[in-house]
Design a protein around this motif. Structure first.
Motif, short mmCIF file in Angstrom:
data_model
loop_
_atom_site.label_atom_id
_atom_site.label_comp_id
_atom_site.label_asym_id
_atom_site.label_seq_id
_atom_site.Cartn_x
_atom_site.Cartn_y
_atom_site.Cartn_z
N GLY A 114 0.86 -1.18 0.00
CA GLY A 114 0.00 0.00 0.00
C GLY A 114 0.90 1.22 0.00
O GLY A 114 2.13 1.10 -0.10
N SER A 115 0.29 2.38 0.15
CA SER A 115 1.12 3.58 0.23
C SER A 115 1.99 3.57 1.48
O SER A 115 3.06 4.16 1.49
N VAL A 155 0.78 7.11 8.43
CA VAL A 155 1.99 6.41 8.03
C VAL A 155 3.25 7.22 8.28
O VAL A 155 4.29 6.68 8.66
N ASP A 233 3.44 12.72 -1.28
CA ASP A 233 2.53 11.63 -0.89
C ASP A 233 1.27 11.78 -1.75
O ASP A 233 0.35 12.53 -1.41
N HIS A 265 -4.73 0.88 -4.76
CA HIS A 265 -6.06 0.47 -4.27
C HIS A 265 -6.96 1.64 -3.90
O HIS A 265 -8.05 1.44 -3.38
N LYS A 266 -6.51 2.88 -4.17
CA LYS A 266 -7.44 4.01 -4.01
C LYS A 266 -7.91 4.38 -5.42
O LYS A 266 -8.55 3.58 -6.07
C1 LIG Z 1 -4.23 6.28 2.35
C2 LIG Z 1 -3.10 7.18 2.54
C3 LIG Z 1 -1.87 6.71 3.02
C4 LIG Z 1 -1.67 5.28 3.44
O1 LIG Z 1 -1.86 4.47 2.35
P1 LIG Z 1 -2.26 2.92 2.40
O2 LIG Z 1 -2.35 2.65 0.95
O3 LIG Z 1 -3.56 2.84 3.11
O4 LIG Z 1 -1.17 2.18 3.09
C5 LIG Z 1 -0.82 7.60 3.11
N1 LIG Z 1 -0.97 8.88 2.77
C6 LIG Z 1 -2.14 9.38 2.32
C7 LIG Z 1 -2.22 10.82 1.94
C8 LIG Z 1 -3.25 8.54 2.19
O5 LIG Z 1 -4.39 9.03 1.72
#
Ligand SMILES: *Cc1c(COP(=O)(O)O)cnc(C)c1O
Length: 459
Positions: A114-115, A155, A233, A265-266
């Protein structure tokens, strides 16, 4: 569960009490086990109506078929599944190009869970690069820090704590919920490994003031000789900005931007979990972080935090890119944004709400109740629409904007215009009901020692 399975029907079997604290002793028939598992889903929220999440909840049957075909493939086993690896490598090049990476360099990047994993890898690269440079110059390299806005996703707080980097978090204030260049002077110095700016933040959907931060860092370098890289990000914005705002410079067109992450996955339209991290060029990902493992006939670099993981998400991402192409993603993001804009208008025109995000980029609607509303709050509205199955996030903003409460709707591509309008009507009906009967939800209390605990928005 001593009864032999031939003697019982699923009705007998799935009625047994599931042991909470001990490992199940005997098994049951496949049908009964499936019935137990499936029934657990009935009372969970309906993912389609979970408007508090950015994560993809719908895919075409063909995508599901591609997923099924790859479900038993371990991503890390490049030797056995070279075509999965080839897809990943190709998509790294595609994303480098999509995010306007420079020509004539070796693109580098990787798929991640994931991110979060992507951000950790980028953060580590910047920490390593900074330390190497400091050591080469004979300077102290023991106190790295990173600068972000108070609107960062959890994160980054994890990265800072897990990898021992001092947090330098620029607080928000009521009315401004993004990182700007205004106060950077007080936060950056020679120990800053990177400034992280967000494209599509979780609280309001806005972008940080990326280009202004970039230019400020240019001036800072001219004045001090200290060159600080940027990480973007783009968990959400990475799959929205290129399609909707091609002239907007948030990416590798800004030379200081050395790495970008996004969540496949977003708005990448893949089921969880898939993230991407792409570096401006190979050398940004510090060579000391790369491990080489022996594979038949050669050495393969590996540089992810995880080793084994499912490979199906990579196949599905590949399907999505081929299926939609740039033009398809552009159309999907445009109608998603149009639906968000229409929903926002419905809420604001009602007179109950004020919008929080002037500079809307990703399809997120973040509103706050007008001052005249005193009988209920955003948490009451969220609870009330839950009766219809909708899940909306209500939260208090991070420091120093804790006095502001927000109601957030993440509009995703599977929500069509009609459904978005239904949601709008259900929110307004909830407000009218609460106006009459009053609400009783108390916002979560801020914890004195760890205020971020209550102000992290969901992802
Ligand atoms: C969702 C998100 C994350 C974390 O990403 P995952 O894919 O859920 O691990 C980090 N930074 C931002 C801005 C996010 O929207």
């Amino acid at each position: 569960m001593a009864t032999p399975i031939e003697k019982v029907t699923p009705y007998d079997e799935f009625n047994y009490a599931i042991p909470e604290g001990e490992f199940p002793k005997d098994g049951m028939s496949a049908r009964a086990a499936a019935a137990v598992v499936i029934s657990a889903e009935w009372t969970d929220a309906n993912p389609m109506l979970n408007m508090s999440s950015f994560v993809t909840t719908w895919a075409e049957p063909e995508a599901a078929e591609a997923a099924k075909r790859n479900i038993f493939k371990n991503y890390i086993d490049h030797d056995m599944y070279p075509q999965l690896f080839a897809m990943e490598t190709r998509m790294v090049r595609w994303l480098h190009q999509l995010w306007n990476g420079p020509h004539g360099v070796e693109p580098y990047g990787t798929a991640t869970v994931g991110s979060s994993e992507a951000c950790m890898l980028a953060g580590l690269a910047h920490k390593w690069n900074w330390r190497q440079k400091r050591e080469k110059e004979g300077k102290d390299a023991s106190r790295p820090n990173m600068v972000t806005g108070g609107n960062v996703q959890i994160v980054w707080k994890k990265f800072l704590r897990y990898f021992d980097v001092e947090p330098r978090i620029v607080p928000l204030k009521p009315g401004n919920y993004r990182l700007t260049a205004d106060e950077l002077e007080k936060y950056v110095d020679e120990n800053t490994i990177a400034v992280v700016a967000i494209a599509g933040q979780t609280f309001t959907g806005e972008d940080d003031d990326i280009e202004a931060i970039h230019d400020w860092l240019d001036d800072y370098e001219k004045k001090t000789g200290i060159s600080i890289p940027m990480h973007i990000d783009g968990a959400s914005g990475g799959f929205v900005n290129p399609f909707l705002y091609p002239d907007y410079k948030w990416d590798f067109r800004l030379p200081r931007v050395q790495s970008i992450n996004a969540s496949g996955h977003k708005y990448g339209l893949v089921p969880p979990g898939l993230g991407w991290v792409i570096f401006r060029e190979r050398k940004v990902f510090n060579e000391d972080l790369v491990f080489y493992v022996n594979y038949l006939g050669g050495e393969m670099p590996t540089a992810t935090l995880n080793f084994s993981r499912n490979g199906f998400q990579i196949a599905v991402q590949y399907y999505m890119f081929l299926r939609h192409g740039f033009e398809g993603y552009r159309r999907i993001m445009q109608h998603t944004l149009d639906n968000a804009t229409a929903l926002r208008k419905t809420l604001v025109d009602s007179g109950f709400f004020t919008i929080m995000n002037e500079a809307q980029r990703i399809p997120v609607v973040a509103v706050t109740l007008n001052k005249e509303v005193t009988r209920y709050n955003e948490f009451d509205v969220s609870n009330k629409v839950r009766e219809k199955g909708w899940v909306l996030s209500a939260y208090t903003m991070p420091p120093n904007a804790e006095e502001v409460r927000s109601l957030r709707v993440v509009v995703r591509p599977h929500v069509n215009h009609h459904v978005a309008q239904l949601l709008g009507q259900d929110i307004l009906s909830a407000c009218k009901y609460l106006e009459e009967h009053g609400g009783n939800a108390t916002p979560p209390k801020l914890h004195a020692h760890a205020p971020e605990k209550t102000t992290l928005s969901k992802c």
